[in-house]
Design a protein around this motif. Structure first.
Motif, PDB file in Angstrom:
ATOM      1  N   TYR A 136       0.835  -1.196   0.000  1.00  0.00           N
ATOM      2  CA  TYR A 136       0.000   0.000   0.000  1.00  0.00           C
ATOM      3  C   TYR A 136       0.871   1.247   0.000  1.00  0.00           C
ATOM      4  O   TYR A 136       0.599   2.221  -0.689  1.00  0.00           O
ATOM      5  CB  TYR A 136      -0.927   0.004   1.214  1.00  0.00           C
ATOM      6  CG  TYR A 136      -1.894   1.143   1.164  1.00  0.00           C
ATOM      7  CD1 TYR A 136      -3.002   1.076   0.329  1.00  0.00           C
ATOM      8  CD2 TYR A 136      -1.667   2.309   1.876  1.00  0.00           C
ATOM      9  CE1 TYR A 136      -3.864   2.130   0.220  1.00  0.00           C
ATOM     10  CE2 TYR A 136      -2.533   3.368   1.776  1.00  0.00           C
ATOM     11  CZ  TYR A 136      -3.632   3.281   0.956  1.00  0.00           C
ATOM     12  OH  TYR A 136      -4.487   4.331   0.839  1.00  0.00           O
ATOM     13  N   GLU A 166       3.860   1.560  -1.227  1.00  0.00           N
ATOM     14  CA  GLU A 166       4.503   1.750  -2.526  1.00  0.00           C
ATOM     15  C   GLU A 166       3.530   2.262  -3.584  1.00  0.00           C
ATOM     16  O   GLU A 166       3.891   3.080  -4.421  1.00  0.00           O
ATOM     17  CB  GLU A 166       5.120   0.434  -3.008  1.00  0.00           C
ATOM     18  CG  GLU A 166       6.250  -0.065  -2.137  1.00  0.00           C
ATOM     19  CD  GLU A 166       7.364   0.954  -2.007  1.00  0.00           C
ATOM     20  OE1 GLU A 166       7.681   1.630  -2.992  1.00  0.00           O
ATOM     21  OE2 GLU A 166       7.907   1.086  -0.884  1.00  0.00           O
ATOM     22  N   THR A 167       2.308   1.736  -3.558  1.00  0.00           N
ATOM     23  CA  THR A 167       1.396   2.043  -4.664  1.00  0.00           C
ATOM     24  C   THR A 167       0.490   3.238  -4.381  1.00  0.00           C
ATOM     25  O   THR A 167      -0.059   3.811  -5.313  1.00  0.00           O
ATOM     26  CB  THR A 167       0.506   0.826  -4.984  1.00  0.00           C
ATOM     27  OG1 THR A 167      -0.171   0.416  -3.800  1.00  0.00           O
ATOM     28  CG2 THR A 167       1.328  -0.330  -5.531  1.00  0.00           C
ATOM     29  N   HIS A 168       0.313   3.599  -3.124  1.00  0.00           N
ATOM     30  CA  HIS A 168      -0.614   4.683  -2.823  1.00  0.00           C
ATOM     31  C   HIS A 168       0.009   5.776  -1.961  1.00  0.00           C
ATOM     32  O   HIS A 168      -0.006   6.942  -2.315  1.00  0.00           O
ATOM     33  CB  HIS A 168      -1.859   4.152  -2.103  1.00  0.00           C
ATOM     34  CG  HIS A 168      -2.734   3.310  -2.972  1.00  0.00           C
ATOM     35  ND1 HIS A 168      -2.400   2.030  -3.328  1.00  0.00           N
ATOM     36  CD2 HIS A 168      -3.920   3.569  -3.562  1.00  0.00           C
ATOM     37  CE1 HIS A 168      -3.345   1.535  -4.113  1.00  0.00           C
ATOM     38  NE2 HIS A 168      -4.282   2.444  -4.270  1.00  0.00           N
ATOM     39  N   PRO A 184       3.229   7.659  -3.595  1.00  0.00           N
ATOM     40  CA  PRO A 184       2.858   8.512  -4.732  1.00  0.00           C
ATOM     41  C   PRO A 184       1.982   9.697  -4.336  1.00  0.00           C
ATOM     42  O   PRO A 184       2.168  10.804  -4.830  1.00  0.00           O
ATOM     43  CB  PRO A 184       2.095   7.560  -5.662  1.00  0.00           C
ATOM     44  CG  PRO A 184       2.573   6.197  -5.305  1.00  0.00           C
ATOM     45  CD  PRO A 184       2.886   6.247  -3.846  1.00  0.00           C
ATOM     46  N   LEU A 185       1.036   9.463  -3.418  1.00  0.00           N
ATOM     47  CA  LEU A 185       0.159  10.559  -3.003  1.00  0.00           C
ATOM     48  C   LEU A 185       0.942  11.615  -2.235  1.00  0.00           C
ATOM     49  O   LEU A 185       0.729  12.815  -2.408  1.00  0.00           O
ATOM     50  CB  LEU A 185      -0.981  10.021  -2.129  1.00  0.00           C
ATOM     51  CG  LEU A 185      -2.157   9.438  -2.890  1.00  0.00           C
ATOM     52  CD1 LEU A 185      -3.085   8.708  -1.942  1.00  0.00           C
ATOM     53  CD2 LEU A 185      -2.909  10.547  -3.619  1.00  0.00           C
TER      54      LEU A 185
END
Lengths: 270, 444
Positions: free
Chosen positions: B84, B86-88, B91-92
């Motif tokens: 989570y 890494e992917t959210h 980036p956010l």
């Protein structure tokens, strides 16, 4: 299914230069085509760029979800091939992030005339450690991950917020929490997670017959460098580029080197 | 009013307060940081932990030396949390510069999980370069337990709803099957005649009480009936079932229409007398075709049922300029419809001794008999009781179809029923029995 149905199912968007080589950008688990928002501008001038969402992610058609179809990576690969057929794409460069890199390998095997080259961004053919292979996760790790998804831990997914709050009359509450970024249906994400993290596609790598670029990051907790080296060794004639980037999403954390590596690879193709 | 001078009591209190404030002031920023009731964490932009407070180290069961400069923030997370992150999360954070209230699980030194809420903000240099990430971590064990309970309840509610819907669907299916069983699957072919029927169910939830049937009495005559049991639901359906079998059995014994209804009256009255009276209205009749003339004699009796309509074709092909059996609903060719009056017949089953009214007519070629229940005549066409459709409107409507085949008539009536929409809240049965026009007879 008609071509239009397929394009709607996968929320396909086509942008960029219509006369350029076609590049298909495929997102990984837990994300959607937003993942590529810093990549598209770098490609759009010289390439036709095709983006899509896997069923269950982003703005795909949730009614098209079939648990049995998506219980294997082949199901996702067939979707990719169908998208290529619907747009009558040939000789495309398929850029797949994370699990999509392996989906691209399978799709290239299914439709060699459609997919002419592969860019594998932070790929992993197997996440769980095995004898003589370090995938980065123990079987217990992956069980814990799948269990946390199955029990809908809030810790895992902000997509849980609307599920718990159940506020259809105030969707903005859910939207605020999920930040409308990489929206994923939790139930479908569970199927995708199981398919992704229990997959073992190591044997498929040696069957790749197209020019392939492997992109890895210096520090990636999902796909460690041993895995990048493994993929590079296994795919005949592949090129490995190690990006000076941390995390699993170099296209976001280090867009410039990532885009450079991709465009250089694309211009090296005939 | 306060007395002048010092109040020893108040002075003590003031000194104690001062001492407490002094203790607070001595609580240095360092102590506030280290001993805060939440976790503090600062990382480099690549996630490497540069600083961590004692509270968080205590939660994690880790030594500072093992963490600072050696671990990255995602290393503290569970596998799901890493993914989570890494992917959210990362980036956010990169996109927005801050992110707050994200639920994650930390992995503590014993391999256990600590549910937390994490907020992070990027600190920038004067020139806007991102320098480091500051993160606060709140213990969310209670909240997570509460949320899980909410989720569990929600799932239970969804499951209960799903089950209720499935039960309802099953019940509707069973009732539809039962309803079908109360009606003849197909009407028998009557030589020289044509038949058509329609059943409108007002609500899939409720079994209707209307019924009809047509059956042979012997090699020449046919009997028919159509009626309406008072009430709805399974109990009305039971009466319907009893009524159908009684009428069929009675007709075998004595096909006289009034006698059949009398038998039914006796059975219903005996069966349902007392606390739970059940009654119905019905028309029972006998068709007696005359092969020599092609005409059909009709004898019928009514027990409190709306009068049947007799449709007269008015002329026969070859009689005039506007020939043809389908001269249309305008009725311009002289077709007509009249009630076959059966006034004053008793409701069936309500009295021990009942009187039924008989009537007779002869249907010529192209003529037809229409039986119906009051669902159609009492359909509301506007607001209020005064605006029901009514028997005269029905008579005028069917007159327009008097010279056509009966399936056209029933089809038109079905359209009429559909047109009532919400105004039609009762079941409606239709049964039309027509004598074939000469042109419809084979090899005529």
């Amino acid at each position: 299914m008609t071509d239009v149905d397929i394009l709607c199912r996968n929320n396909v968007t086509v942008t960029g230069n219509p006369h350029g080589r076609t590049v298909v950008l495929a997102h990984g688990f837990g994300c959607d085509q937003n993942m590529w928002r810093l990549t598209v501008p770098a490609l759009a001038a010289d390439h036709r760029v095709v983006l899509f969402d896997y069923v269950g992610a982003g703005r795909s058609d949730p009614s098209a979800f079939r648990a049995e179809r998506y219980a294997s990576l082949d199901g996702y690969a067939r979707d990719v091939v169908e998208v290529c057929q619907a747009l009558d794409l040939r000789d495309v460069a398929f850029v797949g992030h994370s699990v999509s890199a392996m989906i691209g390998v399978l799709a290239a095997g299914l439709a060699p005339d459609r997919i002419g080259s592969l860019v594998m961004v932070a790929p992993s053919p197997r996440y769980i450690d095995d004898e003589g292979y370090r995938g980065g996760f123990s079987a217990a790790d992956i069980e814990e991950l799948l269990e946390s998804l199955e029990s809908n831990y809030l810790g895992w997914s902000a997509a849980m917020a609307p599920v718990i709050m159940g506020n259809p009359e105030r969707p903005e509450l859910g939207e605020e929490l999920t930040n409308s970024f990489c929206a994923t249906d939790p139930d479908m994400a569970r199927v995708f997670a199981r398919t992704t993290f229990l997959s073992d596609s190591r044997d498929d790598l040696k069957g790749v017959r197209v020019p392939t670029l492997v992109l890895e990051c210096t520090q990636d907790v999902i796909a460690p460098r041993e895995v990048g080296a493994f993929v590079h060794r296994a795919v005949p004639g592949s090129v490995l580029v190690t990006l000076d980037a941390t995390g699993h999403c170099p296209q976001l954390s280090a867009p410039v080197p990532t885009n450079t590596a991709i465009t250089e690879f694309l211009s090296s193709l005939r | 009013m306060c007395p002048a001078g010092r109040d020893p009591h108040g002075a003590d209190e003031g000194q104690a307060t001062d001492a407490r404030f002094a203790a607070l002031l001595e609580d240095s920023a360092e102590e506030l940081y280290e001993g805060a009731p939440c976790g503090y964490l600062s990382t480099l932009m690549d996630g490497t932990i540069a600083r961590i407070n004692a509270t968080l180290l205590d939660w994690l069961g880790l030594d500072r030396d093992a963490v600072v400069g050696r671990m990255r923030f995602p290393d503290l997370l569970t596998v799901g949390g890493k993914l989570y992150h890494e992917t959210h999360f990362a980036p956010l954070l990169q996109m927005q510069g801050r992110i707050s209230g994200i639920a994650l699980d930390l992995r503590d030194g014993d391999g256990g999980r600590l549910p937390v809420l994490v907020s992070s903000a990027v600190k920038h240099s004067d020139t806007g370069e991102p320098l480091l990430i500051r993160t606060t971590v709140f213990d969310a064990r209670d909240r997570r337990a509460y949320e899980r309970e909410l989720l569990r309840r929600r799932r239970a509610a969804e499951e209960a709803q799903r089950r209720a819907e499935a039960d309802r669907a099953r019940l509707q299916e069973a009732m539809a099957a039962l309803q079908q069983a109360l009606l003849p699957p197909a009407l028998p072919a009557i030589p020289g005649m044509e038949t058509a029927a329609h059943y409108h169910t007002a609500s899939p939830d409720r079994l209707g009480g209307d019924f009809y049937d047509v059956f042979p009495l012997d090699d020449r005559r046919f009997a028919f009936f159509l009626g309406d049991v008072c009430g709805k639901g399974p109990r009305a359906a039971a009466v319907t079932s009893l009524t159908r079998y009684t009428l069929r059995a009675a007709a075998v014994h004595d096909p006289d229409p009034a006698a059949a209804l009398t038998t039914l009256n006796t059975v219903l009255h005996e069966h349902y007398g007392g606390d739970d009276p059940r009654f119905c209205t019905a028309i029972f009749g006998v068709l007696e075709p005359d092969p020599a003339t092609g005409q059909v004699a009709v004898h019928l009796a009514s027990g409190g049922h709306p009068a049947a309509l007799v449709l007269r074709a008015g002329h026969h092909p070859g009689d005039g300029p506007n020939d043809g059996p389908n001269d249309g609903p305008d009725g311009e060719v002289g077709g007509s419809a009249e009630f076959l009056a059966t006034p004053g017949g008793c409701l069936i089953g309500i009295l021990p001794e009942a009187r039924f009214v008989s009537a007779a007519t002869v249907l010529a070629a192209g003529d037809a008999l229409l039986l119906y229940t009051d669902g159609i005549t009492e359909a509301r066409t506007g607001h209020g009781a005064a605006t029901i459709y009514g028997e005269q409107a029905l008579r005028e409507f069917v007159a327009g179809y008097a010279s056509g085949p009966v399936d056209t008539l029933v089809h038109a009536l079905t359209g009429l029923l559909d047109g009532f929409g919400e105004g039609l809240d009762d079941d409606t049965a239709l049964l039309a029995l027509g004598v074939q026009a000469p042109s419809q007879l084979p090899a005529a």
